[in-house]
Design a protein around this motif. Structure first.
Motif, short mmCIF file in Angstrom:
data_model
loop_
_atom_site.label_atom_id
_atom_site.label_comp_id
_atom_site.label_asym_id
_atom_site.label_seq_id
_atom_site.Cartn_x
_atom_site.Cartn_y
_atom_site.Cartn_z
N ALA A 56 0.84 -1.19 0.00
CA ALA A 56 0.00 0.00 0.00
C ALA A 56 0.88 1.24 0.00
N GLU A 57 0.25 2.35 -0.40
CA GLU A 57 0.91 3.65 -0.22
C GLU A 57 0.14 4.40 0.85
N ALA A 58 0.90 5.01 1.77
CA ALA A 58 0.30 5.79 2.84
C ALA A 58 0.14 7.23 2.38
N MET A 178 11.28 6.16 -6.78
CA MET A 178 11.21 7.50 -7.34
C MET A 178 9.77 7.75 -7.78
N ASP A 179 9.14 8.72 -7.13
CA ASP A 179 7.73 9.02 -7.35
C ASP A 179 7.54 9.95 -8.55
N ASP A 180 6.37 9.93 -9.12
CA ASP A 180 6.00 10.88 -10.18
C ASP A 180 7.05 10.93 -11.27
N LEU A 199 10.55 2.64 -9.69
CA LEU A 199 10.11 3.88 -10.32
C LEU A 199 8.59 3.85 -10.38
N LYS A 200 7.96 4.99 -10.05
CA LYS A 200 6.52 5.06 -10.20
C LYS A 200 6.20 5.94 -11.40
N ILE A 201 5.54 5.40 -12.38
CA ILE A 201 5.15 6.20 -13.56
C ILE A 201 4.02 7.12 -13.13
CA CA Z 1 3.66 8.97 -3.73
#
Ligand code: CA
Ligand code: C2E
Ligand code: CA
Ligand code: CA
Length: 275
Positions: A56-58, A178-180, A199-201
């Motif tokens: 999950a992401e908080a 690495m976000d965004d 990496l988050k697209i």
């Molecule tokens: Ca985030």
């Protein structure tokens, strides 16, 4: 409007003053909100291709006594500018580690990871590593289940320091995402130097996905890049089946978005894993 005094250089702009007052009021409100425990962490599920939960992401929410639930868009920027992001971020980390420690005691949740957003300001706090260590010790959270999401802002500051802090946390077992990705100051050279595992697209590339468009090319490029740098890629903001199907076809293996679940309270998130 008020008249400027004789010797004062005063360009009184009522609109600007109103803006400043509003900002000051919101900042005071943020500060007292923190003291009064008005912030909560919400949890948004992350899944694999078979829609099995991987973690999950908080995400922070502000339960404002008058305004109701306030989303981060309304307060993160001001928290960054005023420095309150450090206290707010520490609160999020503490809550997240407590949740992780609790999941470890539930067989159905013990394998989940939890991603927490970290501001560049937090990472540059000189005792950040020591603070993380004591937080992990106090909560009993398994550092290997904790993922810290950073943004490309970190390379605007002291990169060497950021790398050293990340390495020290890596030694404890904490990983970085690495976000965004693709929205900020991207330099492939830095990307290669930062000790990242994921990496988050950014969801903006996913929202306007057309099979032959520019975003499709960006997504394919990011996935290829992730492959060659040995990074896991997760697509965020996945809202529709066709989006997931296309991403899967491009080789993406991990997903987050309203298609799988909205950010929800800890009780709601935990309930997914009961019975
Ligand atoms: Ca985030
Ligand atoms: P983010 O890290 O990119 O978080 C993802 C945002 O996308 C969240 O917005 C989430 O609710 C939203 N989202 C998730 N799935 C979908 C979807 O399918 N479609 C669409 N349209 N949106 C989706 P949220 O919760 O409003 O958070 C906004 C931003 O606030 C976050 O963006 C993050 O940058 C920041 N933020 C949130 N919590 C924290 C925190 O604890 N610390 C720091 N430093 N920043 C935080
Ligand atoms: Ca993001
Ligand atoms: Ca984003």
């Amino acid at each position: 409007a008020k008249q400027a005094g004789r010797n004062t250089l005063c360009l009184f702009d009522p609109q600007m003053q109103a803006g400043l007052n509003k900002r000051a009021a919101l900042e005071a409100d943020l500060r007292s909100g923190l003291e009064q425990n008005q912030f909560k962490l919400f949890y948004q599920i992350q899944v694999d291709r078979q829609r099995r939960a991987i973690g999950a992401e908080a995400l922070l929410r502000w339960d404002h006594p008058l305004r109701g639930t306030v989303a981060p868009a309304e307060f993160i920027a001001l928290a960054e500018e005023s420095g309150l992001i450090v206290a707010l971020g520490n609160f999020a980390l503490r809550e997240a580690c407590a949740a992780l420690a609790n999941w470890a005691r539930r067989p159905a949740m013990a394998g989940l990871s939890l991603a927490v957003n970290i501001s560049a300001k937090q990472l540059s706090q000189q005792d950040f590593v020591r603070q993380m260590q004591s937080l992990l010790r106090q909560t009993g959270a398994d550092p290997r289940r904790l993922k810290l999401e950073i943004t490309e802002d970190v390379v605007l500051g002291n990169v060497e320091n950021a790398i050293a802090v990340m390495r020290a946390l890596n030694k404890l077992g904490v990983e970085f995402a690495m976000d965004d990705f693709g929205t900020g100051y991207s330099s492939l050279a830095y990307l290669q130097r930062l000790p990242l595992t994921q990496l988050k697209i950014d969801r903006s590339f996913i929202a306007e996905l057309r099979n032959e468009g520019n975003n499709a090319a960006i997504i394919r490029t990011v996935l290829a890049l992730g492959d060659s740098l040995n990074l896991q890629i997760i697509a965020e903001g996945v809202e529709t089946e066709p989006q997931q199907a296309y991403l899967t076809d491009c080789g993406c293996r991990y997903f987050q978005g309203y298609l799988f679940g909205n950010p929800e309270t800890l009780a709601q998130f935990n309930a997914r894993f009961m019975g």
